[in-house]
Structures are given as structure tokens and as C-alpha cells.
Design a protein around this motif. Structure first.
Motif, PDB file in Angstrom:
ATOM      1  N   ALA A 307       0.845  -1.198   0.000  1.00 51.46           N
ATOM      2  CA  ALA A 307       0.000   0.000   0.000  1.00 51.46           C
ATOM      3  C   ALA A 307       0.878   1.246   0.000  1.00 51.46           C
ATOM      4  O   ALA A 307       0.607   2.221  -0.714  1.00 51.46           O
ATOM      5  N   TYR A 308       1.930   1.209   0.801  1.00 49.22           N
ATOM      6  CA  TYR A 308       2.882   2.326   0.804  1.00 49.22           C
ATOM      7  C   TYR A 308       3.538   2.484  -0.566  1.00 49.22           C
ATOM      8  O   TYR A 308       3.701   3.604  -1.061  1.00 49.22           O
ATOM      9  N   ARG A 309       3.898   1.375  -1.202  1.00 45.41           N
ATOM     10  CA  ARG A 309       4.546   1.454  -2.504  1.00 45.41           C
ATOM     11  C   ARG A 309       3.636   2.124  -3.544  1.00 45.41           C
ATOM     12  O   ARG A 309       4.096   2.926  -4.370  1.00 45.41           O
ATOM     13  N   LEU A 310       2.355   1.806  -3.483  1.00 43.03           N
ATOM     14  CA  LEU A 310       1.409   2.436  -4.410  1.00 43.03           C
ATOM     15  C   LEU A 310       1.275   3.925  -4.132  1.00 43.03           C
ATOM     16  O   LEU A 310       1.223   4.746  -5.060  1.00 43.03           O
ATOM     17  N   ILE A 311       1.198   4.274  -2.852  1.00 37.44           N
ATOM     18  CA  ILE A 311       1.111   5.695  -2.475  1.00 37.44           C
ATOM     19  C   ILE A 311       2.383   6.433  -2.888  1.00 37.44           C
ATOM     20  O   ILE A 311       2.335   7.534  -3.448  1.00 37.44           O
ATOM     21  N   GLU A 312       3.528   5.808  -2.624  1.00 41.41           N
ATOM     22  CA  GLU A 312       4.816   6.412  -2.963  1.00 41.41           C
ATOM     23  C   GLU A 312       4.915   6.713  -4.456  1.00 41.41           C
ATOM     24  O   GLU A 312       5.454   7.751  -4.865  1.00 41.41           O
ATOM     25  N   ALA A 313       4.393   5.817  -5.291  1.00 40.27           N
ATOM     26  CA  ALA A 313       4.453   6.022  -6.737  1.00 40.27           C
ATOM     27  C   ALA A 313       3.473   7.083  -7.204  1.00 40.27           C
ATOM     28  O   ALA A 313       3.734   7.802  -8.182  1.00 40.27           O
ATOM     29  N   ALA A 314       2.336   7.208  -6.501  1.00 41.93           N
ATOM     30  CA  ALA A 314       1.280   8.125  -6.944  1.00 41.93           C
ATOM     31  C   ALA A 314       1.473   9.565  -6.454  1.00 41.93           C
ATOM     32  O   ALA A 314       1.065  10.515  -7.139  1.00 41.93           O
ATOM     33  N   VAL A 315       2.072   9.749  -5.294  1.00 45.07           N
ATOM     34  CA  VAL A 315       2.173  11.083  -4.692  1.00 45.07           C
ATOM     35  C   VAL A 315       2.894  12.095  -5.584  1.00 45.07           C
ATOM     36  O   VAL A 315       2.393  13.221  -5.768  1.00 45.07           O
ATOM     37  N   PRO A 316       4.062  11.775  -6.168  1.00 48.94           N
ATOM     38  CA  PRO A 316       4.733  12.786  -7.006  1.00 48.94           C
ATOM     39  C   PRO A 316       3.867  13.262  -8.167  1.00 48.94           C
ATOM     40  O   PRO A 316       3.927  14.436  -8.552  1.00 48.94           O
ATOM     41  N   VAL A 317       3.065  12.372  -8.710  1.00 51.79           N
ATOM     42  CA  VAL A 317       2.166  12.743  -9.813  1.00 51.79           C
ATOM     43  C   VAL A 317       1.061  13.671  -9.302  1.00 51.79           C
ATOM     44  O   VAL A 317       0.754  14.691  -9.929  1.00 51.79           O
ATOM     45  N   ALA A 318       0.480  13.322  -8.163  1.00 52.53           N
ATOM     46  CA  ALA A 318      -0.612  14.132  -7.601  1.00 52.53           C
ATOM     47  C   ALA A 318      -0.129  15.503  -7.157  1.00 52.53           C
ATOM     48  O   ALA A 318      -0.865  16.490  -7.263  1.00 52.53           O
ATOM     49  N   LEU A 319       1.106  15.591  -6.662  1.00 50.79           N
ATOM     50  CA  LEU A 319       1.641  16.881  -6.186  1.00 50.79           C
ATOM     51  C   LEU A 319       1.771  17.907  -7.296  1.00 50.79           C
ATOM     52  O   LEU A 319       1.803  19.114  -7.044  1.00 50.79           O
ATOM     53  N   LYS A 320       1.840  17.449  -8.528  1.00 49.54           N
ATOM     54  CA  LYS A 320       1.926  18.377  -9.654  1.00 49.54           C
ATOM     55  C   LYS A 320       0.610  19.114  -9.880  1.00 49.54           C
ATOM     56  O   LYS A 320       0.577  20.143 -10.564  1.00 49.54           O
ATOM     57  N   LYS A 321      -0.480  18.579  -9.281  1.00 54.04           N
ATOM     58  CA  LYS A 321      -1.804  19.163  -9.527  1.00 54.04           C
ATOM     59  C   LYS A 321      -2.394  19.871  -8.322  1.00 54.04           C
ATOM     60  O   LYS A 321      -3.231  20.774  -8.481  1.00 54.04           O
ATOM     61  N   ALA A 322      -2.001  19.467  -7.112  1.00 52.11           N
ATOM     62  CA  ALA A 322      -2.627  20.059  -5.933  1.00 52.11           C
ATOM     63  C   ALA A 322      -1.784  19.819  -4.693  1.00 52.11           C
ATOM     64  O   ALA A 322      -0.836  19.026  -4.712  1.00 52.11           O
ATOM     65  N   LYS A 323      -2.134  20.498  -3.605  1.00 46.06           N
ATOM     66  CA  LYS A 323      -1.460  20.359  -2.329  1.00 46.06           C
ATOM     67  C   LYS A 323      -2.205  19.365  -1.439  1.00 46.06           C
ATOM     68  O   LYS A 323      -3.440  19.306  -1.456  1.00 46.06           O
ATOM     69  N   PRO A 324      -1.482  18.577  -0.632  1.00 48.05           N
ATOM     70  CA  PRO A 324      -2.141  17.661   0.308  1.00 48.05           C
ATOM     71  C   PRO A 324      -3.100  18.401   1.235  1.00 48.05           C
ATOM     72  O   PRO A 324      -2.945  19.594   1.498  1.00 48.05           O
ATOM     73  N   GLY A 325      -4.104  17.662   1.706  1.00 48.53           N
ATOM     74  CA  GLY A 325      -5.078  18.254   2.615  1.00 48.53           C
ATOM     75  C   GLY A 325      -6.244  18.919   1.918  1.00 48.53           C
ATOM     76  O   GLY A 325      -7.084  19.545   2.557  1.00 48.53           O
TER      77      GLY A 325
END
Length: 380
Positions: A307-325
Motif C-alpha cells: 500500500a505504501y509502494r502504491l502511495i509512494e508512486a502516486a504522490v509525485p504525480v498528484a503533487l503536480k496538480k494540488a497540495k495535500p489536505g
């Protein structure tokens, strides 16, 4: 004037602090640390204490709650995590019924969920739910192939009287029919039952060549021991949800010879060096056992790590579009999880798509057999 300058300084500092807090990624976890699925949930919980606390340069906070293998508690945990803790992603649970409950909250709150049980949900809710365990159809196919190779002509089935047992029955039934294998008898039992003598008597009376037990953790040992005590001599199969030391401890000598489908991490030392999960799997097992003791690793810990590995791979992509929270980040993270491709993890290689939120192929399964009280890779 001095007071105005100080006010500007403090307000600027407060703004920077709020922006820093906004950048933190929050992972909300609900696991069955107690209850019938505790033998799954405890090793999964252990993983979150040894995970990295940064992804793509951003701080990561893990909030881990116990749902006691209770779907109501899992739902309550998930609602707290999304409403009070404003988590960016939900992880859990160890049991399928609890994961279904979390999926409802994930859908309502539009928060991505990574389930660590092989849960199936309706199509609209499925858009927000991803899984790390192998889907039951993938594992059932491996078992039916083995049955066919061994000349099995009839199979008895006993499984949990909940969504896990029913899903296994639903996926294995057509596979057996395609292989020309008769489903001779079907029995069910509850996770907290203390006896299955009546069900096992009916199974033995049907005289099937093999019996498939669709259960998880230590409760999976109940039919296993009852079948052996009744003198059943056919081949017994269990599912990947039963693969842990607790099952072996409870079943004891009755577990000898049982065949199970598992992720490659369970046999990391035995699989070929060419397998993409071998190196990572061995490294993770070593790290886990350095923390929790030799022989403490079980496959469920691998599901949590993946689950962490999937999150780790997805976070850099998501950060290009929005901020956490933010809702925008949660949506971007969902989209990134769905576009994950060839993510190497301990249980195989994940490639998600809009129509597949399990993401594992045949690289995510091997067969093992209990020999001498230990799990041994089955090569034929």
C-alpha cells in the motif's frame, strides 16, 4: 509602527506555518489489531511503524486505528479520519467486511482507499478503491490448475459466511466447471464459530477428492483440523488469507500437506532470482524481522507495505496538480493511483487501470505447500 511590523511578521510566519502544515501528507489507517482478524491486522499495523516519513520531499503522517474486525467500528474510524483528521488516503482493513465498510466512506467523502483485503464493491464505489492483495479469481485460477493437474474430479467447499467466503465461492465455481471438476458440497461458517463439526461431517459424507477452505487467519484452522480429525484423506486447499504463522500454530500437524496460493514475498528466498519482486521482498522481510524478530514476517505485512509502494508512486504525480489536505489533491491522488504502471512491490508488480484496481498479474502468485510445518514453494 513597530507593532504593525510585528503583526506583519507574525502573520507571515503563521501563513508559512499553515502552508507547511498543508504540505503534510496524511494517511489514515484502520486495521483489525484485535478480534478474529487480529493475526492479519497486527503484522499490518507493525509495518506503519517502519515506513519512511517522507515521500517526494513531503512529510507523511500515519494515523493508525483499531477496528477490532468490526465493520461498524471500521466505518466509524474511517469517518473520523476523513472528517476530523482530513486524511489524503485511507488504508484498510485486514478483513473484507471491514474493508467494505471503509469503501462506503471513501466513496462518500471522495477519498481514495487502498484496501489490504481482496474486497469487491459496486462499480461506482470501486472508482475510489484500490487493493494490494491478489484478487480471488487470480488465486482461484492457480488452485484449480493444480487440482486439474492432480486429477481432482470433485471438490467440497467450506468458507466464511460473509463477503470473503461468498466471493471465493462465486469466482471458483465457474473455474471448476470449466476444468470439468464437480462442486460436490458447499458449507459455510462464521468467523467467530468454535466448531464446524456438522459442516465437516457433511463434506466428508460427500466424499470429494479435495476440499477448499475459504477463510482467513486462525479461524481458517478450524475446518483444517476438523477434516483431519474426521479422517479425511483428500487434498486440502486454503486461500492466501490463511497464510500466516498463527494458522500453522493453531492447525499444528493437521496443516501438513495443505496447498495455498500466495504472493511471491512468502517464498522470496525460494523464487527465481529473475522474479521482479525477489530483491525488494527479501529486503523488506529482513527489515521487518530486524524490528519484530526472526520468523515474525507474514504475507499480510507485505500487503501493508505494498500500500505504501502504491502511495509512494502516486504522490509525485498528484503533487503536480494540488497540495495535500485538499479535495483536489485527493482526486489527483486517486487518478495517479489508477495510472500506476509496473510498480514493483513485495506481492508482485502492480499496473492499475480504470477497469482493474487490483493491478496484479501472474507475477503476483505462487503455490506453496506446508511441509514439515513450514511453507515450501510448490514447483509442480
Amino acid at each position: 509602527m513597530r507593532m504593525k511590523k510585528l503583526a506583519v511578521v507574525f502573520s507571515g510566519a503563521a501563513l508559512l506555518a499553515s502552508q507547511a502544515a498543508l504540505a503534510d501528507i496524511t494517511v489514515g489507517v484502520s486495521l483489525s489489531s484485535t478480534g478474529p482478524a487480529a493475526s492479519l491486522g497486527i503484522p499490518e499495523k507493525n509495518v506503519f511503524a517502519i515506513l519512511p516519513t517522507k515521500i517526494a520531499g513531503e512529510n507523511v503522517k500515519y494515523i493508525v486505528l483499531d477496528d477490532a474486525t468490526d465493520p461498524s467500528a471500521a466505518s466509524k474510524n474511517a469517518r473520523k479520519l476523513v472528517s476530523e483528521d482530513k486524511v489524503d488516503v485511507l488504508v484498510g482493513s485486514a478483513s473484507t467486511p471491514a474493508s467494505v465498510a471503509i469503501a462506503e466512506v471513501a466513496f462518500e467523502s471522495k477519498t481514495p482507499q487502498i484496501a489490504i483485503s481482496p474486497v469487491n464493491v459496486p462499480a461506482d464505489k470501486n472508482a475510489w478503491v484500490f487493493r494490494t492483495p491478489q484478487n480471488n479469481a487470480l488465486m482461484a485460477g492457480a488452485l484449480v490448475d493444480n487440482m486439474k493437474a492432480r486429477g481432482v474430479k470433485s471438490v467440497g467447499f467450506i468458507g466464511f459466511s460473509d463477503v470473503y467466503g461468498e466471493d471465493w465461492l462465486n469466482v471458483v465455481t465457474p473455474l471448476l466447471a470449466q476444468a470439468g471438476i464437480k462442486l460436490a458440497a458447499v458449507e459455510r461458517y462464521a468467523r467467530n464459530d468454535t466448531s464446524v463439526s456438522g459442516q465437516v461431517l457433511k463434506l466428508v459424507s460427500a466424499r470429494p477428492d479435495a476440499v477448499l477452505v475459504a477463510a482467513s487467519g486462525s479461524p481458517a484452522a478450524l475446518p483444517q483440523t476438523a477434516l483431519v480429525e474426521r479422517g479425511y484423506k483428500g487434498q486440502i486447499y486454503q486461500t492466501h488469507a490463511a497464510v500466516n504463522q498463527t494458522f500453522l500454530n493453531v492447525a499444528g500437524k493437521a496443516a501438513e500437506g495443505v496447498i495455498m496460493p500466495v504472493g511471491p514475498v512468502v517464498a522470496a528466498k525460494q523464487i527465481p532470482d529473475s522474479h521482479p519482486s525477489k530483491k525488494l521482498g527479501m529486503e523488506f522481510v529482513q527489515k521487518y524481522e530486524e524490528k519484530y524478530g526472526a520468523g515474525s514476517f507474514v504475507s499480510f505485512a507485505g500487503h501493508a507495505f505494498d500500500a505504501y509502494r502504491l502511495i509512494e508512486a502516486a504522490v509525485p504525480v498528484a503533487l503536480k496538480k494540488a497540495k495535500p489536505g485538499t479535495p483536489e489533491f485527493r482526486k489527483a491522488l486517486r487518478d495517479a493511483l489508477e495510472s500506476n504502471k509496473e510498480v514493483v512491490a513485495t506481492h508482485g508488480v502492480y499496473s492499475m487501470s480504470p477497469t482493474d484496481h487490483f493491478g496484479l498479474d501472474q507475477r503476483g502468485r505462487v503455490l506453496i505447500q506446508v511441509v514439515g510445518g513450514a511453507y515450501t514453494l510448490l514447483t509442480k
